[in-house]
Motif scaffolding. Structure first.
Motif, short mmCIF file in Angstrom:
data_model
loop_
_atom_site.label_atom_id
_atom_site.label_comp_id
_atom_site.label_asym_id
_atom_site.label_seq_id
_atom_site.Cartn_x
_atom_site.Cartn_y
_atom_site.Cartn_z
N LYS A 69 -4.88 -8.17 3.81
CA LYS A 69 -3.70 -7.97 3.67
C LYS A 69 -3.06 -9.07 2.59
N LEU A 73 -3.52 -5.80 0.11
CA LEU A 73 -2.20 -5.03 0.31
C LEU A 73 -1.22 -5.59 -0.28
N LEU A 77 1.21 -3.35 -2.97
CA LEU A 77 2.51 -2.84 -2.63
C LEU A 77 3.59 -3.24 -3.49
N SER A 78 3.38 -4.53 -3.93
CA SER A 78 4.45 -5.34 -4.59
C SER A 78 4.52 -4.54 -6.12
N PHE A 82 7.28 -1.50 -3.29
CA PHE A 82 7.90 -1.53 -2.08
C PHE A 82 8.45 -2.70 -1.40
N PRO A 89 10.30 -4.08 3.54
CA PRO A 89 9.02 -4.15 4.25
C PRO A 89 9.07 -4.96 5.76
N VAL A 114 6.67 -0.06 5.70
CA VAL A 114 7.46 -0.23 4.61
C VAL A 114 8.90 1.03 5.06
N THR A 122 5.57 4.36 4.37
CA THR A 122 4.01 4.14 4.85
C THR A 122 3.47 3.35 5.74
N VAL A 124 0.51 1.05 6.91
CA VAL A 124 -0.60 0.30 6.50
C VAL A 124 -1.38 -0.11 7.64
N LEU A 199 0.87 5.74 -4.04
CA LEU A 199 1.82 5.02 -3.54
C LEU A 199 3.11 5.10 -4.26
#
Length: 215
Positions: A69, A73, A77-78, A82, A89, A114, A122, A124, A199
């Protein structure tokens, strides 16, 4: 009181049976991951190339979910946007779901959610790199089925850090879900380009849907 079953203890076949899930193999059901993606700017490609190289260097050591993570991840995601408004988040949320057949409560923990105005963009599920992605799908699909917002699809992402697969779930007369091809860092081309593009597409879709609902 109904007994509680940990989501992590359920197989994909058990989740499909208990929650009345049906997989769609129709290419038209999940076009979001198949459609051509916009080209990334050069600086993002360089950044993703470094992210890939760093993670592949780490994988020679034991990798727990927390490191997957943190090292993979979070940065992805950043960059996808998100971690900025209007997305919020929420990490390691606990959810429960009453199974459709006998009222059994299935409990588990989402590794990362998120959320956009109660709409889960999403789900995860990060998994230790030693496990295949199919082991994460029962959990992800259970959480997604619990979070459906009427006619709007719910999307998910399962990964062990080196392999990625996207999920889409729609609620109608029954739950119908689709799975993308597996995207991998174990190829000469960088699969993170496509992961980031998908994404972002999911984020744009959800943004448009939410705007329509508020109009």
């Amino acid at each position: 009181m109904s007994d509680a079953t940990a989501v992590s203890a359920l197989t994909l076949a058990e989740v499909k049976q208990r929650l009345k899930l049906e997989e769609s193999n129709d290419p038209g059901f999940f076009p979001e991951w198949r459609q051509p993606l916009r080209d990334l700017p050069e600086w993002e490609c360089r950044w993703l190339d470094k992210l890939k190289a760093d993670f592949l260097s780490l994988e020679q050591y034991p990798l727990r979910e927390e490191l997957v993570k943190m090292a993979m991840l979070g940065p992805l995601l950043s960059l996808a946007g998100f971690f900025q408004y209007p997305f919020y988040p929420q990490a390691e949320a606990t959810v429960s779901f009453a199974a459709a057949d006998n009222g059994e409560v299935i409990k588990g923990r989402v590794d990362l959610l998120v959320v956009r105005q109660q709409l889960w963009v999403t789900v995860v599920e990060s998994k230790n790199k030693r496990f295949s992605l199919i082991e994460a799908m029962p959990q992800a699909l259970t959480y997604m089925a619990n979070s459906t917002n009427g006619r709007l699809p719910t999307f998910g992402l399962v990964t062990n850090g080196t392999h990625f697969a996207f999920l889409k779930l729609v609620q109608g007369d029954r739950f119908l879900y689709g799975v993308s091809d597996e995207l991998s860092l174990k190829r000469q081309s960088n699969g993170l380009y496509q992961v980031l593009g998908i994404l972002r597409r999911i984020g744009e879709l959800v943004d448009n849907w939410t705007a329509d609902l508020l109009a």
